[in-house]
Design a protein around this motif. Structure first.
Motif, PDB file in Angstrom:
ATOM      1  N   PRO A  17      25.852  27.542  33.692  1.00 53.38           N
ATOM      2  CA  PRO A  17      26.952  27.505  34.659  1.00 53.38           C
ATOM      3  C   PRO A  17      27.046  28.794  35.480  1.00 53.38           C
ATOM      4  O   PRO A  17      26.579  29.845  35.033  1.00 53.38           O
ATOM      5  N   SER A  18      27.674  28.691  36.628  1.00 57.77           N
ATOM      6  CA  SER A  18      27.835  29.876  37.472  1.00 57.77           C
ATOM      7  C   SER A  18      28.975  30.762  36.995  1.00 57.77           C
ATOM      8  O   SER A  18      29.103  31.886  37.445  1.00 57.77           O
ATOM      9  N   ASN A  19      29.823  30.221  36.140  1.00 62.63           N
ATOM     10  CA  ASN A  19      30.956  31.031  35.668  1.00 62.63           C
ATOM     11  C   ASN A  19      31.385  30.609  34.262  1.00 62.63           C
ATOM     12  O   ASN A  19      31.013  29.536  33.792  1.00 62.63           O
ATOM     13  N   ASN A  20      32.184  31.465  33.635  1.00 59.73           N
ATOM     14  CA  ASN A  20      32.767  31.124  32.328  1.00 59.73           C
ATOM     15  C   ASN A  20      33.793  30.023  32.539  1.00 59.73           C
ATOM     16  O   ASN A  20      34.382  29.914  33.620  1.00 59.73           O
ATOM     17  N   GLN A  74      33.503  33.563  47.046  1.00 56.18           N
ATOM     18  CA  GLN A  74      34.827  34.166  46.894  1.00 56.18           C
ATOM     19  C   GLN A  74      35.463  33.719  45.561  1.00 56.18           C
ATOM     20  O   GLN A  74      36.075  34.503  44.865  1.00 56.18           O
ATOM     21  N   ARG A  75      35.302  32.448  45.257  1.00 56.75           N
ATOM     22  CA  ARG A  75      35.849  31.914  43.999  1.00 56.75           C
ATOM     23  C   ARG A  75      35.239  32.647  42.799  1.00 56.75           C
ATOM     24  O   ARG A  75      35.945  33.075  41.899  1.00 56.75           O
ATOM     25  N   LEU A  76      33.905  32.806  42.827  1.00 57.92           N
ATOM     26  CA  LEU A  76      33.248  33.438  41.679  1.00 57.92           C
ATOM     27  C   LEU A  76      33.755  34.866  41.472  1.00 57.92           C
ATOM     28  O   LEU A  76      33.849  35.341  40.353  1.00 57.92           O
ATOM     29  N   GLU A  77      34.100  35.533  42.585  1.00 59.50           N
ATOM     30  CA  GLU A  77      34.579  36.917  42.458  1.00 59.50           C
ATOM     31  C   GLU A  77      35.903  37.029  41.723  1.00 59.50           C
ATOM     32  O   GLU A  77      36.150  38.004  41.035  1.00 59.50           O
TER      33      GLU A  77
END
Ligand code: PMV
Length: 332
Positions: free
Chosen positions: A29-32, A216-219
């Motif tokens: 996944p790109s994020n937790n 922006q979301r991932l940040e």
């Protein structure tokens, strides 16, 4: 007659959403993400079958191998049997305790249950202890389920569960961060539509990177995730709730701006969210929404308020569930 292995795997609702992959093949996944396991299950049984192919029954009816609904689970069975070296074909019978493909993460419980039942059958294991002795620990099972549906890996624990992406595919991990008894929250799922999604989450994930809002979301996700964990730790719904809503809307903004756009929310959902806001103000009630990849609304609230919520959802189709304890395995 071969023995029948029966898995019951719960679904989960994400508080911090998994949307977008860094690698599709390994489902990295790109994020937790972080979820609450629900007391809502898919029950799947597996047994050996004669012949050259797996056979899949859903709600008592056999599915044609090429049908939309059968393709994903059959592909997952092939991935499992090829990577683990099991040759026997299986007869799989599955049923959900809820309408599938309507924004309730049925792929999490569905692919989780097919993973657990099939590996239990292939290894002739009737319990988690027996699976662990054959090197299929809960962590390993979750990892294998993840290959079928990312969110399925979180369904292998009860309570509140975190899936951390780590710095590489191998370093990702899934763990329970709080037991369900830590905070008995509930989820009242308001079913505004039980039609199948027009864009599957698999396709949606791959579109995430086309959205100008995704980077922006991932940040902001790391900070949002920490705040969600802190609010959970303090059992502070007035802090948790606005974070849940911000997160759900942020994911849907990313979806809406992907190319082509993934539009899961219609007027009905937005009208209901307006009603929720007014109701909450009027009644001074701590009840907040989150959303999945679909039009239905998940109302997160504390058990003590179960009756107080009734006027808001009167006349609507709802499923009201508490926190789930994780998967079960048995055989007969
Ligand atoms: O596990 P998938 O590929 O069905 O993706 C799930 C995506 C969301 O349900 C929208 C979010 C989540 O974290 O469960």
């Amino acid at each position: 007659m071969s023995r029948v292995y029966i898995a019951r795997v719960p679904t989960n609702i994400a508080f911090l959403k998994y949307w977008g992959k860094s690698d599709a093949k390994t489902q990295w996944p790109s994020n937790n993400s972080l979820s609450m396991t629900l007391d809502l299950y898919t029950e799947t049984s597996a047994q050996y079958v004669e012949g050259s192919r797996h056979r899949l029954f859903f709600d008592g009816k056999e599915l044609a191998p090429q049908s939309d609904f059968a393709r994903k689970p059959l592909r997952h069975l092939d991935v499992l049997s090829e990577s683990l070296g099991f040759k026997e074909k299986l007869l799989i019978r599955s049923r959900n305790e809820f309408p599938e493909s309507c924004g309730i993460a049925s792929s999490a419980s569905g692919l989780g249950a097919i993973t657990l039942a099939s590996i239990a059958c292939w290894t002739e294991s009737g319990s988690f202890e027996s699976l662990a002795k054959k090197a299929y620990t809960r962590e390993r099972l979750a990892e294998l389920a993840r290959l079928g549906s990312g969110s399925a890996c979180r369904s292998f624990w009860g309570g509140f569960v975190c899936w951390e992406r780590g710095l590489s595919v191998q370093q990702q991990s899934v763990r329970q961060i709080f037991h369900g008894s830590h905070w008995p929250l509930r989820d009242r799922i308001v079913i505004l539509s039980s039609e199948r999604k027009t864009v599957s989450s698999t396709d949606g994930h791959s579109l995430a990177w086309t959205s100008p809002l995704f980077a922006q979301r991932l940040e902001v996700l790391e900070t949002r995730g920490s705040k969600i964990q802190e609010a959970l730790e303090r059992r502070d719904l007035s802090s948790l709730g606005p974070l849940l809503e911000e997160e759900a809307l942020n994911m849907h903004e990313v979806m809406k701006h992907s190319r082509p756009p993934c539009l899961y929310l219609g007027g009905e959902t937005l009208n209901f969210l307006d009603e929720l806001r007014s109701f909450r103000q009027r009644e001074h009630l701590d009840c907040f929404f989150t959303l999945d990849a679909g039009p239905n609304v998940h109302l997160i609230y504390e058990e003590k308020d179960i009756k107080k919520l009734d006027p808001l959802t009167m006349g609507l189709k709802v499923l009201d569930v508490g926190i789930g304890a994780g998967p079960h395995l048995s055989r007969k």
